[in-house]
Design an enzyme around this catalytic site. Sequence first.
Site, PDB file in Angstrom:
ATOM      1  N   ASP A   4      63.400  -7.692  38.263  1.00 43.99           N
ATOM      2  CA  ASP A   4      63.208  -6.085  39.143  1.00 43.99           C
ATOM      3  C   ASP A   4      61.533  -5.523  37.859  1.00 43.99           C
ATOM      4  O   ASP A   4      61.845  -4.087  38.879  1.00 43.99           O
ATOM      5  CB  ASP A   4      64.311  -5.119  38.076  1.00 43.99           C
ATOM      6  N   THR A  11      69.270 -14.683  32.889  1.00 47.18           N
ATOM      7  CA  THR A  11      69.584 -14.037  32.395  1.00 47.18           C
ATOM      8  C   THR A  11      70.441 -13.925  30.850  1.00 47.18           C
ATOM      9  O   THR A  11      69.906 -14.790  30.455  1.00 47.18           O
ATOM     10  CB  THR A  11      71.172 -14.160  33.463  1.00 47.18           C
ATOM     11  N   GLY A  12      70.006 -12.957  29.925  1.00 47.79           N
ATOM     12  CA  GLY A  12      70.273 -12.174  28.836  1.00 47.79           C
ATOM     13  C   GLY A  12      72.085 -12.824  28.646  1.00 47.79           C
ATOM     14  O   GLY A  12      71.973 -12.856  27.497  1.00 47.79           O
ATOM     15  N   ASP A  52      65.765 -13.143  38.427  1.00 46.84           N
ATOM     16  CA  ASP A  52      66.754 -12.804  37.295  1.00 46.84           C
ATOM     17  C   ASP A  52      68.037 -12.246  38.049  1.00 46.84           C
ATOM     18  O   ASP A  52      68.342 -11.725  39.085  1.00 46.84           O
ATOM     19  CB  ASP A  52      65.941 -11.254  36.721  1.00 46.84           C
ATOM     20  N   LYS A  53      68.620 -12.342  36.708  1.00 44.39           N
ATOM     21  CA  LYS A  53      70.144 -11.591  37.160  1.00 44.39           C
ATOM     22  C   LYS A  53      70.775  -9.908  37.684  1.00 44.39           C
ATOM     23  O   LYS A  53      70.939  -9.740  38.585  1.00 44.39           O
ATOM     24  CB  LYS A  53      71.622 -12.094  35.926  1.00 44.39           C
ATOM     25  N   LYS A 108      61.070 -15.005  28.782  1.00 44.29           N
ATOM     26  CA  LYS A 108      61.741 -15.573  30.383  1.00 44.29           C
ATOM     27  C   LYS A 108      59.954 -15.907  31.343  1.00 44.29           C
ATOM     28  O   LYS A 108      60.123 -17.181  32.185  1.00 44.29           O
ATOM     29  CB  LYS A 108      61.937 -14.332  31.075  1.00 44.29           C
TER      30      LYS A 108
END
Length: 669
Positions: A559, A512-513, A365-366, A540
Site C-alpha cells: 500500500d 503479513t504481520g 502485502d496481505k 519486510k
Amino acid sequence: MDHQEHQPNAKVGDHDKPAMSHHAYMIADYRRRFWVSLALTPLILLLSPAIQKFLGLGDSLRFGGDLFLLFAISTALYVYGGRPFLKGFAEDVRSTRPGMMTLVTLAITTAYAYSTAVVFGLSGPIFYWELATLIDVMLLGHWMEMKSIMGASRALEELAKLMPSEAHMVMRDGMTTDVPLDQLSTGDKVLIKPGEKVPADGVVVGGETSVNEAMLTGESKPVSKKIGDKAIGGSINGEGAITVEIEKTGRDSFLSQVIHLVKEAQESKSKTQDLANRAAMYLTVIGITSGVITLFAWLVIANRDFAFALERTVTVLVITCPHALGLAIPLVVAVSTSLSAQNGLLIRNRTAFEMAKNIQAVIFDKTGTLTEGKFGVTDIVVLAKDLSEEELLKYAASVESSSEHPIAQGIATKVEKTFPVTEFKAIPGRGAEGIVNDLDVKIVSPGYLKDNDLVIENRRVGNLFEQGKTVVYVILNDQVSGALALADIIRPESKDAISKLKEMGIKSMMLTGDNKQVAKWVADEIGLDDFFAEVLPDQKSAKVKEVQSRGLTVAMTGDGVNDAPALAQADVGIAIGAGTDVAVETADIVLVNSSPLDVVAIIGLSKATYRKMVQNLAWATGYNVFAIPIAAGVLIGYGILLSPAIGGALMSLSTIIVAINARFLRFEK
C-alpha cells in the site's frame, strides 16, 4: 522552429499544452512546405533537360535563360522546402551526434551543389529534378510521421481535457453561481448535476449518485457515491445531483498528479532507448561510409561517370536515414504510458517498468492488497435443527446492527435488511444481545461459553479456529444455535490474479504481520507459492532481500505506507490501492485501483511494450541490410535501380510503419 524531435535521442511525449500546440504547429508547417514544394516541382521537372528528353520533347521547351530560371526555382525549393533538414543538420553538428538530418542534408545539398555547378559551367547532367522529388517525399514523410506522433499522444491530451471549464459553487445562502475552476479553493462546496463532470477532488457532502471514473482509474463500471465518499475531479456524474466539498485543487488534484507522473515516465531514461540512440548514430556513420564507398566504387572500380556515381551515393545517404530508429522507442513509450494511465496504472520509472517483463516472483502485502483490509463473515455453521444459514446470519446481523464494534459491523454489513431489535444491550467484553422476533438473541465470544460452562464440540468450528479466524457464537433462547467465522475478507480477484501469475511462470508470495494460521489460510485459499507470517513492518525489506538472494527478480506490491522500505528494496516496487493519493515516492509503479489483477496487467503490458520495441528496432535497422546494397546499385545487372526519390519514399515508409506498429500496442486486463 525547433526540430529536436527528429534527432535520434529526442524525447517524445511531453504532453503539456505548449508541447501539443508546438506539435500542431510543426504538422501545419510541414504540410505548408510540402504543398508549396509540390507546386514548384512540375516547373522544375518541365525545365529539366533530362525529363524533357525522357518525355521525348526534344528542345521544344528550351529557351534562353531557361537553366537560370530552373536554378532560381530550385534554389527557392531547396531553401524553403529543405529548411527543416538544413536546420536539423545544424542541430546535429552542435550536439556532435550525426543523425537522420545529417544524411538528408548531405543528399539534397550534394544534388543541389552539383547541379548548380553544371548550370554555371561544369559539364554534366542536372539533378534539380531529383532534388525536388526527394524534398517532396521527405516533407510528406515527416508530415505523416508528425501526425502519427500526435495520434500516439492524443490519449493524454484527452486526459487534460477531462476537467470542465466552470463549476457551480454553492454560496452561503444556498444559491449557486458559476465560477472558473481557478477560483475554487479547499473547503468550497460545488453542485454537480447529472451528466456533468466533477470539477475538483473532494468528498460528497450531499446527495447520492453513480460516477463514471473509467478515463481516470480504468474502472469500467459506474462507482456508487454517497455522503462521505471521495469524488475525483474529471469523473462524470451519473443520474443524481450531488454536492461535493473541495479537498484538492490545481497541482494537488488527482488528475494533475496523473498527468505529471505520465510526463515524468515518458521523459525518464529508457535502457532500450539508449540502445536505439547508439544504433542510430552507428547507422549514420555506416550511411556516410557506405556513400563514400559507393561513390569510389562506381567512379574508380566500375569506371562509371560522376553523375551516375553521385546519384547512387545520394540514394544510399537517403535510404540509410535512421529516422525510424530514432522514433522506434519513443513512440512505443508514448503509447504504452498513455494506455497505462487510462487504465489506472501510473508508471513513475521507465527502467523499472521495462524490468517488469523479467519478474520471476511477486511478493504481496496481505492487508489491503490481497485482502480488503476489513472484517467480514467467511463461514456460517448452523448447530440447531430447522434453522438455515440465512436465518442464523439475519438474527445475528439484526442485533449487531446496533453496535459500532468492528466485528459487529462485519456481521451487520453482510445482510441488506435486518429484523427490528428491542432491548439491545452490550455484554461487556463478551458480545451483545437483544430481542428479535420474540427470541432472545445473543452474539458472544468463546469466552462467554466458557464462563457459562457451555461446551460445543464441532469439527468444522475447530477447523475455523485452526485457520486463525475470529469465531463468535449465536445463542437463540439460551441454545447455542450456530457459529460465525470472521476474517479479513480476501478480494474476489486475488485468486484469479495468482492463477494468472502462475500461468506466466511467476511465483506468488505474501508478507503479513498476522499469525501463521491466518497467513496459511489466505495462502491456501488463493493458491500462493509461499508466505511469510508475523513479519513486522521494519522486517519486510529484509524478506524481499531474502527472496532476491534466491536469484529471483522480485516485485513488491503493497500500500506504499508501511511497505515503503520493501518497495524500495524490490527490483520493481508497485504501490497498490493508492486511490486518489497517487504521489507514492518509493514506488516505481502506482496502481490507482486496489485490484491484484492490475499487477498481472502491468507485467503483461511490460512484456507487450518490450515486444513492440524489439519489433520496431528490428524493422528500423533490419531493412537497411537489404536497402543499402540495393541503393548502392548491386542489383543493376537485374535491372533494379533506385532513384533518390524512391529511396526517400522507402525511408519515409519505414518511419510510418514504425509509427503505426507502435499504435497497435494493446492493453489487456
